[in-house]
Design a protein around this motif. Structure first.
Motif, mmCIF file in Angstrom:
data_model
loop_
_atom_site.group_PDB
_atom_site.id
_atom_site.type_symbol
_atom_site.label_atom_id
_atom_site.label_comp_id
_atom_site.label_asym_id
_atom_site.label_seq_id
_atom_site.Cartn_x
_atom_site.Cartn_y
_atom_site.Cartn_z
ATOM 1 N N ASP A 522 0.813 -1.199 -0.040
ATOM 2 C CA ASP A 522 0.063 0.013 -0.032
ATOM 3 C C ASP A 522 0.842 1.172 0.094
ATOM 4 O OD1 ASP A 522 0.994 0.048 2.473
ATOM 5 O OD2 ASP A 522 -0.886 0.223 3.409
ATOM 6 N N TRP A 523 0.391 2.391 0.370
ATOM 7 C CA TRP A 523 0.950 3.701 0.308
ATOM 8 C C TRP A 523 0.971 4.183 1.803
ATOM 9 C CZ3 TRP A 523 -2.595 2.242 -2.959
ATOM 10 C CH2 TRP A 523 -2.169 1.729 -4.428
ATOM 11 N N THR A 524 2.079 5.006 2.021
ATOM 12 C CA THR A 524 2.235 5.773 3.315
ATOM 13 C C THR A 524 1.252 7.043 3.104
ATOM 14 O OG1 THR A 524 4.037 7.153 2.453
ATOM 15 C CG2 THR A 524 4.461 5.094 3.415
ATOM 16 N N GLU A 525 0.965 7.890 4.122
ATOM 17 C CA GLU A 525 0.232 9.132 4.064
ATOM 18 C C GLU A 525 0.776 10.118 2.980
ATOM 19 O OE1 GLU A 525 -0.231 10.495 7.741
ATOM 20 O OE2 GLU A 525 -1.578 8.891 8.634
ATOM 21 N N GLU A 526 2.152 9.898 2.840
ATOM 22 C CA GLU A 526 2.763 10.598 1.901
ATOM 23 C C GLU A 526 2.618 9.898 0.390
ATOM 24 O OE1 GLU A 526 4.317 9.614 4.652
ATOM 25 O OE2 GLU A 526 4.021 11.624 5.804
ATOM 26 N N GLU A 527 1.999 9.050 0.265
ATOM 27 C CA GLU A 527 1.747 8.494 -1.216
ATOM 28 C C GLU A 527 2.859 7.774 -1.362
ATOM 29 O OE1 GLU A 527 -1.179 8.007 -2.518
ATOM 30 O OE2 GLU A 527 -2.057 9.121 -0.928
ATOM 31 N N ARG A 530 4.947 1.151 -0.021
ATOM 32 C CA ARG A 530 5.746 0.460 0.971
ATOM 33 C C ARG A 530 5.033 -1.163 0.942
ATOM 34 N NH1 ARG A 530 2.495 2.798 6.117
ATOM 35 N NH2 ARG A 530 0.460 2.297 5.760
ATOM 36 N N VAL A 531 5.825 -1.910 1.379
ATOM 37 C CA VAL A 531 5.548 -3.314 1.982
ATOM 38 C C VAL A 531 5.461 -3.551 3.260
ATOM 39 C CG1 VAL A 531 6.224 -5.736 1.419
ATOM 40 C CG2 VAL A 531 6.433 -4.019 -0.472
ATOM 41 N N ARG A 532 4.483 -4.028 3.744
ATOM 42 C CA ARG A 532 4.246 -4.282 5.250
ATOM 43 C C ARG A 532 3.965 -5.796 5.377
ATOM 44 N NH1 ARG A 532 -0.094 -0.667 7.939
ATOM 45 N NH2 ARG A 532 -1.293 -1.054 5.986
ATOM 46 N N VAL A 533 4.552 -6.311 6.365
ATOM 47 C CA VAL A 533 4.008 -7.809 7.026
ATOM 48 C C VAL A 533 3.480 -7.523 8.059
ATOM 49 C CG1 VAL A 533 5.109 -9.858 7.581
ATOM 50 C CG2 VAL A 533 6.142 -8.592 5.609
ATOM 51 N N LEU A 534 2.284 -8.007 8.207
ATOM 52 C CA LEU A 534 1.517 -7.637 9.487
ATOM 53 C C LEU A 534 1.177 -9.165 10.224
ATOM 54 C CD1 LEU A 534 -1.162 -5.433 7.621
ATOM 55 C CD2 LEU A 534 0.974 -4.761 8.742
ATOM 56 N N GLY A 535 1.475 -8.984 11.659
ATOM 57 C CA GLY A 535 1.178 -9.896 12.159
ATOM 58 C C GLY A 535 0.906 -9.470 13.634
ATOM 59 N N THR A 536 1.509 -10.251 15.058
ATOM 60 C CA THR A 536 1.467 -9.604 16.035
ATOM 61 C C THR A 536 1.981 -8.119 16.084
ATOM 62 O OG1 THR A 536 3.386 -10.742 16.714
ATOM 63 C CG2 THR A 536 1.271 -11.701 16.966
ATOM 64 N N ASP A 543 9.442 3.160 0.307
ATOM 65 C CA ASP A 543 10.121 3.242 -0.695
ATOM 66 C C ASP A 543 10.631 2.041 -1.556
ATOM 67 O OD1 ASP A 543 10.857 4.980 -2.961
ATOM 68 O OD2 ASP A 543 12.721 5.573 -1.770
ATOM 69 N N TYR A 544 9.654 1.145 -1.660
ATOM 70 C CA TYR A 544 10.128 -0.055 -1.928
ATOM 71 C C TYR A 544 9.030 -0.792 -2.665
ATOM 72 C CZ TYR A 544 11.397 -5.137 -1.186
ATOM 73 O OH TYR A 544 11.772 -6.491 -1.311
ATOM 74 N N VAL A 545 9.414 -1.470 -3.746
ATOM 75 C CA VAL A 545 8.340 -2.326 -4.621
ATOM 76 C C VAL A 545 9.029 -3.693 -4.763
ATOM 77 C CG1 VAL A 545 7.334 -2.376 -7.011
ATOM 78 C CG2 VAL A 545 7.775 -0.192 -5.926
ATOM 79 N N LEU A 546 7.824 -4.499 -4.229
ATOM 80 C CA LEU A 546 8.121 -6.081 -4.308
ATOM 81 C C LEU A 546 7.452 -6.555 -5.732
ATOM 82 C CD1 LEU A 546 9.353 -8.377 -2.711
ATOM 83 C CD2 LEU A 546 7.012 -8.903 -2.113
ATOM 84 N N SER A 587 10.484 -0.076 11.032
ATOM 85 C CA SER A 587 10.182 0.599 9.662
ATOM 86 C C SER A 587 11.172 1.221 8.988
ATOM 87 C CB SER A 587 9.032 1.756 9.737
ATOM 88 O OG SER A 587 8.798 2.259 8.479
ATOM 89 N N VAL A 588 11.772 0.717 7.887
ATOM 90 C CA VAL A 588 12.920 1.008 7.284
ATOM 91 C C VAL A 588 12.814 1.382 5.909
ATOM 92 C CG1 VAL A 588 14.388 -0.276 8.969
ATOM 93 C CG2 VAL A 588 13.691 -1.478 6.827
#
Length: 637
Positions: A522-527, A530-536, A543-546, A587-588
């Motif tokens: 998805d995107w950050t508030e600044e559009e 980003r890629v996030r891995v969600l769990g606990t 600034d990353y495209v997978l 967050s990197v």
């Protein structure tokens, strides 16, 4: 006067002895002492004194019989090499020179046999000088031919390079027959006389010894030159814990020469490497080989792991006048020790009829009924027919096995009703086929038969991932407790349906009754992408495209997530110089993330495309492999 002496006189003179039957006139009639040799003389010729029989002559005579036995064994070995069904290297063609082996052995054997027959009538027929020269020259020529045609590629120590190592039982047997033919001729040339069958004691000692030496040498070839089965086992042991994170390459493993890596899967004590000729189990903590089962000469070798066992499937080459190959054979192996746990043959047609299998059960649809059969398919253990609905068409699909449960989709739809009806996920007891639970819902307009899978777990009890699709509305993944069928709210709160986030089946990385770990783009508030891995927790790379198809390179661990650092080479292609290690809660950016170098390279030393790279979490390490690569790396803390 001695009692044995008789006075000589007119009344006591002895009559001349009658000539022996078959004696030649003029030949000596004096009896020979045992062991003395004589030669044939004609009428009027003086008889030469007998050649004294010495221990050395006796030994050389036995050696001559041994040479004759070697020639007989060499001829038999050559015939076996050509027509005995021995295995060869895949690229090997029998050279024309090998055709000389049985021919020369047979010629020498026939010549020596003829001379032996003559010697039976002419007593210790000497070997003439010209015969010695011919035997020595032919044998020396065969020895030189054996030296130049040595099958060096059949032995790892003499192969020019690992990629040229191609063991061949046939080439080695034919080369051995050539050597034995040369040695047999030399032993005959060293004999003082041609072997005579009248010296039966020497025949019984020398000839069988030569034949036996050839037979033993030939029998050792399948053992010395890559036997048909290479099987090692391991002792019992406990697996190492899975690493919560990784920081370095702890070990590397290269396949045996002439073997190629096909896949790497999770084993019970580490990585299970699937080769094109079998499987090898590695210790996840050290990378050492625990056990292996390889079939270097078999055809159609495939391997892998199912619930409760590792396995190797192969096809034996046809024997004799068989019209085609035999049914594929599957060998079941204990996943921890590599010991053989079972073996069965099943045709390709029968295998395709089954919906799935594990170490103890094979599933098959028989019309509307789902039957559980023995793993070899010969015995029906149970059969389950779901209850139908009057006026609706009912069918079963998507059968899956996990633990002691069998789950499948049961659909009952109204004919010509545009998909109206009901779907259900049914859970059965794998032991007897009885229904344990059912999760049912009314179909939405346009909804298709759902998909079922059992994702990897993160430490909790397993769940069934239910993916509904078709129609206008997107259905987020649902999770059902495998044991009870109850729906589990495993999807993280941040991944619930929103205008920015839609989670699909391929986005689920881990799932169990304790929760799921999913990947979202998805995107950050600044559009910013980003890629996030969600769990606990959440691990985020901004600034990353997978790239598409990179699901196999995203791996969540207990404390961190591994993601590929992309080096783009085109719009849809890129390599992976290293793996980013992103702890949960951080967050990197792609540039600022810590990484572990990936040493897996192609034969030219280049990095692999990200679509070819694969990460597998195993006890003790994270195994890194790429399609076509000739090594496996183990990442450790």
């Amino acid at each position: 006067m001695n009692g044995d002496e008789r006075p000589e006189g007119p009344g006591t003179a002895q009559e001349p002895a009658e000539p022996r039957r078959g004696a030649v006139p003029g030949a000596s009639t004096e009896p020979r002492r045992l062991g003395e040799g004589a030669r044939f003389v004609g009428p009027g010729e003086p008889e030469a004194p007998p050649v004294p029989e010495t221990p050395g002559r006796r030994v050389r005579s036995v050696v001559a019989w041994a040479g004759l036995g070697l020639l007989a064994g060499a001829a038999a070995l050559a015939v076996w090499g050509f027509f005995g069904g021995l295995r060869t290297a895949s690229r090997e063609e029998v050279a024309g020179v090998w055709l000389l082996v049985p021919l020369l052995a047979a010629v020498l054997l026939a010549w020596a046999a003829r001379m032996a027959v003559r010697a039976a009538h002419e007593d210790d027929l000497p070997v003439e000088g010209w015969a010695v020269a011919v035997l020595a020259a032919v044998s020396a020529g065969l020895a030189f031919l054996a030296f130049t045609t040595f099958p060096r590629d059949s032995f790892l120590a003499t192969a020019g390079a690992p990629e040229t190592y191609a063991p061949s039982q046939r080439a080695t047997v034919l080369w051995l027959a050539l050597c034995l033919t040369s040695l047999g001729g030399l032993l005959l040339a060293a004999a003082p006389t041609w072997p005579s069958p009248r010296r039966w004691g020497r025949l019984l000692l020398g000839f069988p010894a030569g034949v036996l030496a050839a037979a033993v040498a030939g029998a050792l070839v399948p053992v010395a030159v890559l036997p048909s089965v290479l099987h090692t086992v391991a002792g019992p042991g406990d697996p190492a814990p899975e690493p919560p994170t990784v920081a370095r390459v702890g070990w590397t493993w290269n396949p045996p020469p002439a073997a190629r890596i096909q896949d790497v899967v999770r084993g019970s004590r580490g990585a299970l490497v699937v080769l094109d000729d079998g499987v090898v189990a590695l210790d996840g903590a050290t990378g050492e080989e625990l056990w292996s089962y390889r079939l270097p000469y078999a055809d159609g070798v495939a391997g892998g792991a199912v619930d409760g066992a590792a396995y190797v499937t192969y096809t034996e080459a046809p024997e004799g006048d068989a019209a085609g190959p035999a049914d594929p054979v599957t060998v079941l192996l204990d996943p921890g020790t590599g010991e053989v746990a079972g073996r069965f043959a099943l045709s390709e047609e029968d295998r395709e009829e089954y919906a799935g299998w594990n170490a103890g059960l094979r599933l098959r649809w028989d019309g509307p009924a789902l039957s559980g059969r023995s793993v070899d398919g010969r015995e029906e253990l149970w059969s389950h027919t779901p209850a139908g609905v009057p006026g609706q068409d009912c069918l079963g699909d998507e059968a899956r096995m996990a633990g002691d449960r069998v789950v499948f989709v049961h659909a009952c739809l109204v004919p010509e009703g545009g998909g109206a009806g009901a779907y259900a996920v049914v859970g059965l007891d794998a032991g007897d086929g009885t229904e344990v639970w059912r999760h049912e819902w009314e179909t939405a307009e346009g909804e298709k038969v759902p998909f079922l899978s059992v994702p990897p777990t993160g430490g909790g009890d397993p769940v069934v991932l239910l993916t509904r699709w078709g129609g206008a509305r997107h259905h987020p993944p649902a999770f059902l407790d495998l044991d009870s069928g109850e729906e589990v709210a495993a999807l993280p709160e941040q991944a619930r349906e929103s205008e920015h986030v839609s989670v699909f089946e391929d986005d689920v990385l881990l799932a169990d009754t304790g929760g799921a770990v999913v990947r979202v783009d998805d995107w950050t508030e600044e559009e910013v992408l980003r890629v996030r891995v969600l769990g606990t927790g959440t691990a985020e790379v901004t600034d990353y495209v997978l790239g598409s198809g990179a699901e196999g390179v995203v791996l969540p661990l207990a404390d961190a997530v591994l993601l590929p650092r992309m080096a783009w080479t085109g719009l849809s292609s890129g390599t992976v110089p290293d793996l980013m290690v992103v702890p949960f809660g951080d967050s990197v950016t792609e540039e600022g993330a810590e990484g572990v170098p990936v040493g897996v390279r192609d034969p030219r030393g280049r990095e692999y495309d990200y679509k070819s790279l694969d990460l597998v979490a195993v006890p003790g390490a994270v195994a890194v492999h790429a399609e076509g690569a000739d090594r496996v790396e183990g990442l450790v803390p």
